[in-house]
Design an enzyme around this catalytic site. Structure first.
Site, short mmCIF file in Angstrom:
data_model
loop_
_atom_site.label_atom_id
_atom_site.label_comp_id
_atom_site.label_asym_id
_atom_site.label_seq_id
_atom_site.Cartn_x
_atom_site.Cartn_y
_atom_site.Cartn_z
N ARG A 57 65.72 13.12 10.28
CA ARG A 57 66.97 12.86 11.37
C ARG A 57 68.13 13.07 10.75
NH1 ARG A 57 66.64 12.77 16.76
NH2 ARG A 57 64.45 12.53 16.98
N SER A 72 62.86 22.45 14.42
CA SER A 72 63.68 22.25 13.46
C SER A 72 63.01 21.13 12.48
CB SER A 72 64.89 21.52 14.27
OG SER A 72 65.61 22.47 14.85
N HIS A 111 68.59 16.68 9.90
CA HIS A 111 68.70 17.44 11.21
C HIS A 111 70.07 17.53 11.89
CE1 HIS A 111 68.01 17.64 15.71
NE2 HIS A 111 67.29 18.63 15.26
#
Lengths: 209, 209
Positions: free
Chosen positions: B40, B15, B43
């Site tokens: 992040r 990812s 994500h």
């Protein structure tokens, strides 16, 4: 800096008014049945994409309410969604929320089988003796496993809320649920998440009457 | 339906690779210091807007790591963020995460004073005897109260993570923190949320060494 002076109890109402107004301006009309869910998803993310990407199966809100009234339990793949769902309202109808992701047996089994903990959690949910609603906010592998269990006739959930977020198999996993005849609320594409899963559950719970 | 076959342990890595690749294609370059946090946040939301709207004060990541190493506690305004932060890693340095939003005394005081529970929670945090990091994912009123406490010299936090989401005073409350000299990670605009607040905390915790 100009701040609006609004009573705490009116902040959510004012937010919903702004969201509806902006949806109007964008020319997006949402069916009355689905509006509370779409608005709450936007409220939780400030992302108006949800007006276009949330998809609902026929009469899914009525079916979800009936399931809750019949004591359905909610199974989720994230502890954040577990924290976010209004458990007090659910418990009035006999329901509980379950998240097995942090369970020691789930973690051990997942390592042994080289699958995600989300997969093992879906299998563990089969042991719950109640109608089931799944609220998946994180793991596409949970949706993929649900599809397998449905195909194998081991599971027949009342509703699948499929809003995992991410980049690997997320788009595809959602489509796998859309192909079934199970009632669904799915956010097509990559977006979603724990807060969206909780918001969708709460949009149903807050409109139970 | 074509699914990628990826080991559970490799899903996050894959990812992150996809996110980096897409940021590259979009021509967005992010400084090395801030990249783990931006990635992040993306994500956790699948929303690339965070590459443009997350703003960082000078050396904030180093300062945050030093605070954690000195035993800083994290105070958040949502139980979902509390659920999402990696408490095991934080506890290695002596830190804990606090969320006072569901406390009976907070709720009572908020009703009496006609303020949000988030405001009362910030005041309650003053009693914690440790350096403090605030991770605000929901309530702009929490940021507004933090600014008041800082101006009144009652509080000097190590870091404010200011990522409330919403429509009423959210944009403005973030700007109030940007005007201070407190280290910050702020997401400008309306977007943010509990998952983003937790993701930012974890991006620091996972890169402590």
């Amino acid at each position: 800096m100009e701040l609006k002076h609004i009573l705490p109890s009116d902040i959510e109402k004012e937010s919903f008014r702004i969201i509806k107004q902006e949806l109007d301006i964008m020319g997006k009309s949402i069916s009355e049945d689905f509006e509370p869910t779409v608005i709450r998803a936007i409220h939780t993310t400030a992302d108006f994409d949800y007006a276009d990407t949330l998809v609902f199966s026929d009469n899914v809100i009525d079916k979800a309410k009936a399931a809750i009234q019949n004591g359905a339990h909610i199974v989720t793949d994230t502890n954040m969604t577990l924290a976010g769902i209004n458990k007090k309202t659910l418990s009035r109808y006999g329901g509980e929320v379950h998240c097995f992701m942090a369970d020691e047996d789930v973690s051990m089994m997942a390592r042994q089988m080289q699958v995600t903990r989300a997969v093992v959690s879906m299998d563990k949910a089969l042991k719950i003796d109640a109608p089931l609603i799944f609220a998946i906010g994180n793991a596409p592998t949970a949706l993929i496993r649900l599809r397998e269990l449905i195909d194998e006739k081991k599971l027949r959930p009342e509703l699948i809320i499929g809003v995992p977020v991410g980049f690997v198999n997320v788009v595809e996993a959602k489509e796998l649920i859309l192909e079934t005849d199970i009632p669904y609320i799915i956010n097509r594409g990559r977006k979603g998440g724990s807060t969206v899963a909780a918001a969708i559950c709460n949009s149903i719970l807050y409109n139970m009457t």
